[in-house]
Motif scaffolding. Structure first.
Motif, mmCIF file in Angstrom:
data_model
loop_
_atom_site.group_PDB
_atom_site.id
_atom_site.type_symbol
_atom_site.label_atom_id
_atom_site.label_comp_id
_atom_site.label_asym_id
_atom_site.label_seq_id
_atom_site.Cartn_x
_atom_site.Cartn_y
_atom_site.Cartn_z
ATOM 1 N N MET A 1 0.833 -1.198 0.000
ATOM 2 C CA MET A 1 0.000 0.000 0.000
ATOM 3 C C MET A 1 0.869 1.249 0.000
ATOM 4 N N ALA A 2 0.293 2.347 -0.428
ATOM 5 C CA ALA A 2 1.019 3.620 -0.412
ATOM 6 C C ALA A 2 1.453 3.930 1.010
ATOM 7 N N ASP A 3 2.533 4.635 1.140
ATOM 8 C CA ASP A 3 3.091 4.926 2.448
ATOM 9 C C ASP A 3 2.548 6.226 3.028
ATOM 10 N N LEU A 4 1.239 6.347 3.059
ATOM 11 C CA LEU A 4 0.628 7.491 3.712
ATOM 12 C C LEU A 4 0.803 7.328 5.214
ATOM 13 N N SER A 5 0.820 8.440 5.924
ATOM 14 C CA SER A 5 0.989 8.396 7.372
ATOM 15 C C SER A 5 -0.349 8.140 8.047
ATOM 16 N N LYS A 6 -0.300 7.970 9.338
ATOM 17 C CA LYS A 6 -1.502 7.815 10.142
ATOM 18 C C LYS A 6 -2.403 9.026 9.907
ATOM 19 N N SER A 7 -3.654 8.785 9.605
ATOM 20 C CA SER A 7 -4.554 9.876 9.231
ATOM 21 C C SER A 7 -4.817 10.838 10.388
ATOM 22 N N SER A 8 -4.660 12.128 10.099
ATOM 23 C CA SER A 8 -4.954 13.161 11.097
ATOM 24 C C SER A 8 -6.142 14.024 10.672
ATOM 25 N N SER A 9 -6.786 13.690 9.567
ATOM 26 C CA SER A 9 -7.973 14.447 9.149
ATOM 27 C C SER A 9 -9.044 14.294 10.213
ATOM 28 N N GLY A 72 1.272 6.836 -16.723
ATOM 29 C CA GLY A 72 1.258 5.582 -15.984
ATOM 30 C C GLY A 72 1.287 5.776 -14.481
ATOM 31 N N LEU A 73 0.543 6.781 -14.013
ATOM 32 C CA LEU A 73 0.545 7.144 -12.601
ATOM 33 C C LEU A 73 -0.779 6.832 -11.931
ATOM 34 N N SER A 74 -0.718 6.734 -10.636
ATOM 35 C CA SER A 74 -1.898 6.777 -9.791
ATOM 36 C C SER A 74 -1.888 8.178 -9.177
ATOM 37 N N VAL A 120 6.324 5.767 -2.108
ATOM 38 C CA VAL A 120 5.328 5.453 -3.132
ATOM 39 C C VAL A 120 4.441 6.673 -3.317
ATOM 40 N N SER A 121 3.879 7.199 -2.222
ATOM 41 C CA SER A 121 3.056 8.408 -2.321
ATOM 42 C C SER A 121 3.971 9.614 -2.485
ATOM 43 N N GLY A 122 3.669 10.435 -3.475
ATOM 44 C CA GLY A 122 4.479 11.626 -3.725
ATOM 45 C C GLY A 122 5.857 11.327 -4.268
ATOM 46 N N CYS A 123 6.041 10.160 -4.863
ATOM 47 C CA CYS A 123 7.377 9.779 -5.341
ATOM 48 C C CYS A 123 7.799 10.551 -6.584
ATOM 49 N N PRO A 162 -9.010 3.165 -12.398
ATOM 50 C CA PRO A 162 -7.803 2.530 -11.838
ATOM 51 C C PRO A 162 -6.718 3.513 -11.404
ATOM 52 N N VAL A 163 -6.635 4.681 -12.015
ATOM 53 C CA VAL A 163 -5.598 5.649 -11.631
ATOM 54 C C VAL A 163 -5.914 6.351 -10.311
ATOM 55 N N LEU A 164 -7.097 6.087 -9.757
ATOM 56 C CA LEU A 164 -7.475 6.715 -8.493
ATOM 57 C C LEU A 164 -7.355 5.771 -7.302
ATOM 58 N N VAL A 165 -6.936 4.544 -7.541
ATOM 59 C CA VAL A 165 -6.773 3.605 -6.438
ATOM 60 C C VAL A 165 -5.473 3.900 -5.694
ATOM 61 N N VAL A 166 -5.369 3.375 -4.491
ATOM 62 C CA VAL A 166 -4.159 3.555 -3.695
ATOM 63 C C VAL A 166 -3.066 2.661 -4.286
ATOM 64 N N PRO A 167 -1.950 3.246 -4.744
ATOM 65 C CA PRO A 167 -0.899 2.430 -5.383
ATOM 66 C C PRO A 167 -0.111 1.616 -4.367
ATOM 67 N N GLU A 168 0.323 0.460 -4.802
ATOM 68 C CA GLU A 168 1.150 -0.395 -3.952
ATOM 69 C C GLU A 168 2.636 -0.224 -4.254
ATOM 70 N N ASN A 169 2.944 0.220 -5.475
ATOM 71 C CA ASN A 169 4.339 0.351 -5.902
ATOM 72 C C ASN A 169 4.552 1.688 -6.605
ATOM 73 N N GLN A 170 5.810 2.025 -6.782
ATOM 74 C CA GLN A 170 6.149 3.204 -7.573
ATOM 75 C C GLN A 170 5.786 2.946 -9.031
ATOM 76 N N PRO A 171 5.540 4.004 -9.790
ATOM 77 C CA PRO A 171 5.265 3.812 -11.220
ATOM 78 C C PRO A 171 6.547 3.458 -11.970
ATOM 79 N N ASP A 172 6.387 2.906 -13.148
ATOM 80 C CA ASP A 172 7.532 2.647 -14.014
ATOM 81 C C ASP A 172 7.818 3.912 -14.810
ATOM 82 N N SER A 173 9.049 4.398 -14.721
ATOM 83 C CA SER A 173 9.384 5.597 -15.496
ATOM 84 C C SER A 173 9.579 5.211 -16.959
ATOM 85 N N SER A 174 9.377 6.185 -17.832
ATOM 86 C CA SER A 174 9.562 5.953 -19.259
ATOM 87 C C SER A 174 10.065 7.243 -19.906
ATOM 88 N N ASP A 175 10.422 7.154 -21.164
ATOM 89 C CA ASP A 175 10.879 8.338 -21.898
ATOM 90 C C ASP A 175 9.808 9.417 -21.958
#
Length: 197
Positions: A1-9, A72-74, A120-123, A162-175
């Motif tokens: 899962m994305a590495d978001l912190s403990k929610s403070s909202s 190719g981002l979330s 992962v988040s904000g990478c 699908p681009v709005l789901v919580v990502p589990e991994n970093q995206p693959d970079s491309s040209d």
């Protein structure tokens, strides 16, 4: 899962988003104060408060979905400033140029770069290409938004791209992250309009 912190909202911060007009009144929000890992179930998506303050307005625009799919981002792969850049660009196109925001013009001015390679988040995030500051509209943006990863909550969504789901991994970079589009005569015409602003 994305590495978001403990929610403070909390209730007060979500109410402020309503009062400030950042969230439409018909949106159903839910918080998970103290939640350590977002677990969106069917019918809801994770939203970051700072994304909303930077111009992300659910439901996401076609332009935002196009950008995320092209690179190719979330959504959560981006940082808040990237959301602000996309919002400013969309407003520039719609309000000042009179066109629907389009990817070729965006790619002419912006490129995608790694920001935090261990996260992962904000990478990754967008930045103006070298030499473009003088050709683009002047604007100021926060240099840092310290605790944004802890300000997340849920919004009800019937359909979840699908681009709005919580990502589990970093995206693959491309040209495509740094490549510049071919400067056609029609694209050049829009670049000149932006430069003249």
């Amino acid at each position: 899962m994305a590495d978001l912190s403990k929610s403070s909202s909390d209730t007060a911060s979500l109410k402020k988003l309503y009062i400030d007009g950042a969230i439409p009144p018909k949106q159903t929000m839910a918080r998970e104060q103290g939640g350590t890992e977002p677990s969106p179930c069917l019918g809801r998506m994770v939203v970051v408060e700072d994304f909303v303050r930077c111009g992300f307005l659910p439901p996401p625009s076609e332009f935002l979905l196009l950008i995320l799919n092209f690179y190719g981002l979330s959504l959560l792969h981006l940082n808040p400033n990237s959301i602000a850049f996309l919002s400013i660009f969309a407003h520039l196109c719609e309000a000042y140029i009179g066109v629907v925001p389009f990817i070729y013009l965006f790619r002419f001015f912006y490129e995608l770069r790694w920001m935090e390679g261990t996260r992962v988040s904000g990478c990754c995030g967008f930045r103006l290409r070298d030499g473009m500051k003088a050709r683009y509209i002047p604007f100021q943006n926060h240099s840092s938004r310290g605790q944004w990863r802890s300000k997340w909550f849920y919004i009800k969504r019937k359909e979840l791209d699908p681009v709005l789901v919580v990502p589990e991994n970093q995206p693959d970079s491309s040209d495509s992250w740094t490549s510049k589009p071919l400067l056609t005569p029609s694209l050049l015409a829009f670049v000149v309009i932006v430069s003249d602003l």
